[in-house]
Enzyme design. Structure first.
Site, PDB file in Angstrom:
ATOM      1  N   SER A  44       0.814  -1.221   0.000  1.00 52.64           N
ATOM      2  CA  SER A  44       0.000   0.000   0.000  1.00 52.64           C
ATOM      3  C   SER A  44       0.846   1.269   0.000  1.00 52.64           C
ATOM      4  O   SER A  44       0.716   2.141   0.850  1.00 52.64           O
ATOM      5  CB  SER A  44      -0.937   0.005   1.211  1.00 52.64           C
ATOM      6  OG  SER A  44      -1.935  -0.959   1.064  1.00 52.64           O
ATOM      7  N   CYS A  88       2.578   7.009  -7.151  1.00 58.11           N
ATOM      8  CA  CYS A  88       2.449   8.331  -7.768  1.00 58.11           C
ATOM      9  C   CYS A  88       3.254   9.386  -7.026  1.00 58.11           C
ATOM     10  O   CYS A  88       3.561  10.450  -7.580  1.00 58.11           O
ATOM     11  CB  CYS A  88       0.982   8.749  -7.811  1.00 58.11           C
ATOM     12  SG  CYS A  88      -0.067   7.620  -8.760  1.00 58.11           S
ATOM     13  N   VAL A 112       5.260 -14.779  -6.279  1.00 55.96           N
ATOM     14  CA  VAL A 112       4.534 -15.880  -6.909  1.00 55.96           C
ATOM     15  C   VAL A 112       5.147 -16.134  -8.280  1.00 55.96           C
ATOM     16  O   VAL A 112       5.245 -15.233  -9.109  1.00 55.96           O
ATOM     17  CB  VAL A 112       3.037 -15.557  -7.030  1.00 55.96           C
ATOM     18  CG1 VAL A 112       2.319 -16.641  -7.833  1.00 55.96           C
ATOM     19  CG2 VAL A 112       2.410 -15.422  -5.649  1.00 55.96           C
ATOM     20  N   ASP A 141      -3.177  -2.523 -12.507  1.00 50.69           N
ATOM     21  CA  ASP A 141      -2.384  -2.260 -13.707  1.00 50.69           C
ATOM     22  C   ASP A 141      -2.107  -3.498 -14.549  1.00 50.69           C
ATOM     23  O   ASP A 141      -1.576  -3.381 -15.655  1.00 50.69           O
ATOM     24  CB  ASP A 141      -1.044  -1.616 -13.320  1.00 50.69           C
ATOM     25  CG  ASP A 141      -1.209  -0.206 -12.787  1.00 50.69           C
ATOM     26  OD1 ASP A 141      -2.340   0.315 -12.827  1.00 50.69           O
ATOM     27  OD2 ASP A 141      -0.207   0.378 -12.325  1.00 50.69           O
ATOM     28  N   LYS A 169      -7.887  30.470 -24.802  1.00 53.92           N
ATOM     29  CA  LYS A 169      -6.956  30.903 -23.763  1.00 53.92           C
ATOM     30  C   LYS A 169      -7.708  31.812 -22.801  1.00 53.92           C
ATOM     31  O   LYS A 169      -8.453  32.700 -23.228  1.00 53.92           O
ATOM     32  CB  LYS A 169      -5.765  31.628 -24.374  1.00 53.92           C
ATOM     33  CG  LYS A 169      -4.915  30.741 -25.282  1.00 53.92           C
ATOM     34  CD  LYS A 169      -3.692  31.486 -25.794  1.00 53.92           C
ATOM     35  CE  LYS A 169      -2.908  30.631 -26.780  1.00 53.92           C
ATOM     36  NZ  LYS A 169      -2.393  29.402 -26.171  1.00 53.92           N
ATOM     37  N   TRP A 204     -17.045  33.614 -16.436  1.00 49.88           N
ATOM     38  CA  TRP A 204     -17.248  32.448 -17.300  1.00 49.88           C
ATOM     39  C   TRP A 204     -16.041  31.533 -17.124  1.00 49.88           C
ATOM     40  O   TRP A 204     -14.924  31.907 -17.459  1.00 49.88           O
ATOM     41  CB  TRP A 204     -17.376  32.862 -18.768  1.00 49.88           C
ATOM     42  CG  TRP A 204     -18.678  33.523 -19.112  1.00 49.88           C
ATOM     43  CD1 TRP A 204     -18.898  34.858 -19.267  1.00 49.88           C
ATOM     44  CD2 TRP A 204     -19.923  32.877 -19.337  1.00 49.88           C
ATOM     45  NE1 TRP A 204     -20.201  35.090 -19.580  1.00 49.88           N
ATOM     46  CE2 TRP A 204     -20.866  33.894 -19.632  1.00 49.88           C
ATOM     47  CE3 TRP A 204     -20.342  31.548 -19.326  1.00 49.88           C
ATOM     48  CZ2 TRP A 204     -22.203  33.624 -19.910  1.00 49.88           C
ATOM     49  CZ3 TRP A 204     -21.673  31.274 -19.598  1.00 49.88           C
ATOM     50  CH2 TRP A 204     -22.592  32.294 -19.887  1.00 49.88           C
ATOM     51  N   ARG A 224     -18.454  26.875 -25.295  1.00 50.14           N
ATOM     52  CA  ARG A 224     -19.159  27.862 -26.124  1.00 50.14           C
ATOM     53  C   ARG A 224     -18.488  28.000 -27.507  1.00 50.14           C
ATOM     54  O   ARG A 224     -19.160  28.099 -28.528  1.00 50.14           O
ATOM     55  CB  ARG A 224     -19.180  29.219 -25.420  1.00 50.14           C
ATOM     56  CG  ARG A 224     -20.108  29.281 -24.236  1.00 50.14           C
ATOM     57  CD  ARG A 224     -19.932  30.559 -23.445  1.00 50.14           C
ATOM     58  NE  ARG A 224     -20.167  31.751 -24.241  1.00 50.14           N
ATOM     59  CZ  ARG A 224     -19.965  32.994 -23.783  1.00 50.14           C
ATOM     60  NH1 ARG A 224     -19.503  33.185 -22.566  1.00 50.14           N
ATOM     61  NH2 ARG A 224     -20.210  34.029 -24.572  1.00 50.14           N
TER      62      ARG A 224
END
Length: 451
Positions: free
Chosen positions: A41, A45, A83, A286, A364, A437, A445
């Site tokens: 565990s 990342c 294993v 994974d 942008k 916005w 949009r």
């Protein structure tokens, strides 16, 4: 009535999520987990941020130790146990104790394969030299960290410009190294469209990384068993350390040897309950196949979010409940120093391959109200189906506060929204958080005007 026994191969995200869920639902079940590394565990990342000294101690990357699983949950976790073979007919696995080097057979009633993925390492001259590292386990991250601590590393070469390659580039820049990155593609971050990938390439250069794009790795230069350089089809680059960021492949060789059917990119084929094609055997994480909700096709992706979700579904089912894994959108985020990157859904080349006609727009904007201190640039790309306006995907590159906006796009994709419906989303607004916005809505949009 004998106690049912579950054996789990792999003690990270998917494996331990499944074991915990199964134990919670069936407290009497005997659960044995085999993990070949010294850790369970752990946050894979978080490895680049540990190497980059943002995370200051390895213990912070360990979510739960084997001791806690044994004491608090009654799950028998055996680290440093690998294993080696599955005997599906006899319902048993052959396990090697890496400390004693002894092997033995362990029986099971049900088996979960959660072996994860392994870094791609090309079989090229010099590939076995010291100081060439893949990044997949906590132990691999610790090995890189220890190597950097010796203080004699000055020049680093990263091979591959995906998530791991870019995050490691940032980490090594933060260590004060001279960093080069090579990639055979024309851009870094191949999961983005070319126009958005170009923004990421610029960001990588801006933090001091030298990029060599459209170059193919051909060999490693070595001396006395240690790497000294990286050779491409165009040049030779000196290196004291090499990081492989070429991606990963599912760790499924012994599953295939046991006759368990494989699917996309060699991952284990599973149904929506995470069952394999072999009775009594399940797979998650994974090493397992996913399903792409947009393309409606089998898909392979190695992400911690997906591994945890698949592990949870497998564990609920193994514990006698009922759960299904609906699929993925390929949603992912990362950053290169101050620049954040995000994507979800399908990109242009995938849409062309599927024969879906689409329109797209790139806008942008700013991450906050333009007059508010700390507002940064953000570029958003939205893709929609021509005619229907159905949302197909989104990509974002920008400063702090940009990347997590992709969650709005991912949620809209799950809901099957059109871009017109996205425009009407009731998103939060205040000057410290967004323009009036939101940039995602502005992009929607822009696409809507093209339909």
């Amino acid at each position: 009535m004998s106690t049912e026994k579950l054996v789990v191969i792999g003690g990270d995200a998917a494996g331990m999520s499944a074991a915990s869920q199964a134990k919670r639902r069936r407290p009497g079940m005997e659960i044995v987990v085999f993990e070949r590394s010294p850790h369970t565990s752990f946050s894979a990342c978080g490895i680049p941020y540990f190497i980059g000294r943002v995370v200051t101690a390895e213990e912070k990357l360990i979510i739960r130790t084997p001791e806690k699983f044994r004491e608090q949950d009654g799950i028998d976790v055996r680290i440093l146990h690998e294993v080696q073979e599955i005997d599906a007919t006899g319902s048993r696995v052959r396990v090697r104790d890496l400390k004693s080097a002894r092997s033995s057979w362990e029986s099971y009633d049900r088996l979960l394969i959660a072996t994860g993925a392994v870094p791609l390492c090309p079989e090229l001259p010099g590939s076995g030299a010291a100081d060439i590292f893949g990044v997949s386990t906590l132990e691999s991250g610790l090995n890189i960290h220890r190597r950097l601590e010796r203080g004699d590393i000055k020049r680093a070469v990263i091979v591959g410009g995906g998530y791991i390659g870019l995050e490691m580039a940032e980490a090594l820049v933060m260590n004060g190294l001279e960093v080069c990155l090579i990639d055979r593609a024309a851009q870094v971050m191949g999961t983005l469209d070319q126009d958005m990938g170009a923004l990421v390439s610029r960001a990588v250069r801006d933090v001091g990384v030298t990029l060599y794009l459209e170059e193919t790795l051909t060999a490693f230069e070595t001396a006395a068993g240690k790497v000294t350089g990286v050779v491409t089809d165009k040049r030779s680059l000196p290196a004291d350390i090499v990081i492989l960021g070429l991606g990963v492949r599912p760790d499924t060789a012994f599953a295939a040897a046991a006759g368990i059917p494989l699917g996309e990119k060699g991952s284990i084929r599973v149904n929506e309950r995470m069952e394999t094609g072999t009775p009594g055997i399940w797979a998650a994480g994974d090493c397992a196949e996913s399903f792409h909700l947009m393309s409606r096709r089998p898909f392979y992706v190695a992400l911690g979010t997906v591994a945890n979700r698949q592990g949870r579904v497998a564990g609920i089912n193994l514990g006698g409940g009922y759960a299904t894994f609906s699929g993925v959108m390929g949603t992912a985020v990362t950053k290169i120093c101050q620049v954040e990157v995000a994507r979800t859904g399908l990109q242009e080349k995938e849409l062309r391959k599927l024969g879906i006609e689409f329109v797209s727009a790139v806008i942008k904007s700013r991450t906050k109200a333009g007059y508010y201190p700390g507002a940064g640039d953000i570029t958003v790309k939205i893709l929609a189906e021509k005619g229907s306006g159905r949302l197909l995907g989104g990509q974002i590159v920008g400063m702090e506060g940009s990347a997590k906006r992709i969650d709005t796009v991912a949620t809209a994709l799950h809901a099957g929204f059109t871009v017109e419906e996205m425009i009407n989303l009731d998103l939060g607004y205040a000057p410290p958080f967004s323009p009036v916005w939101d940039p995602v809505v502005i992009a929607a949009r822009a696409v809507a005007k093209m339909l």
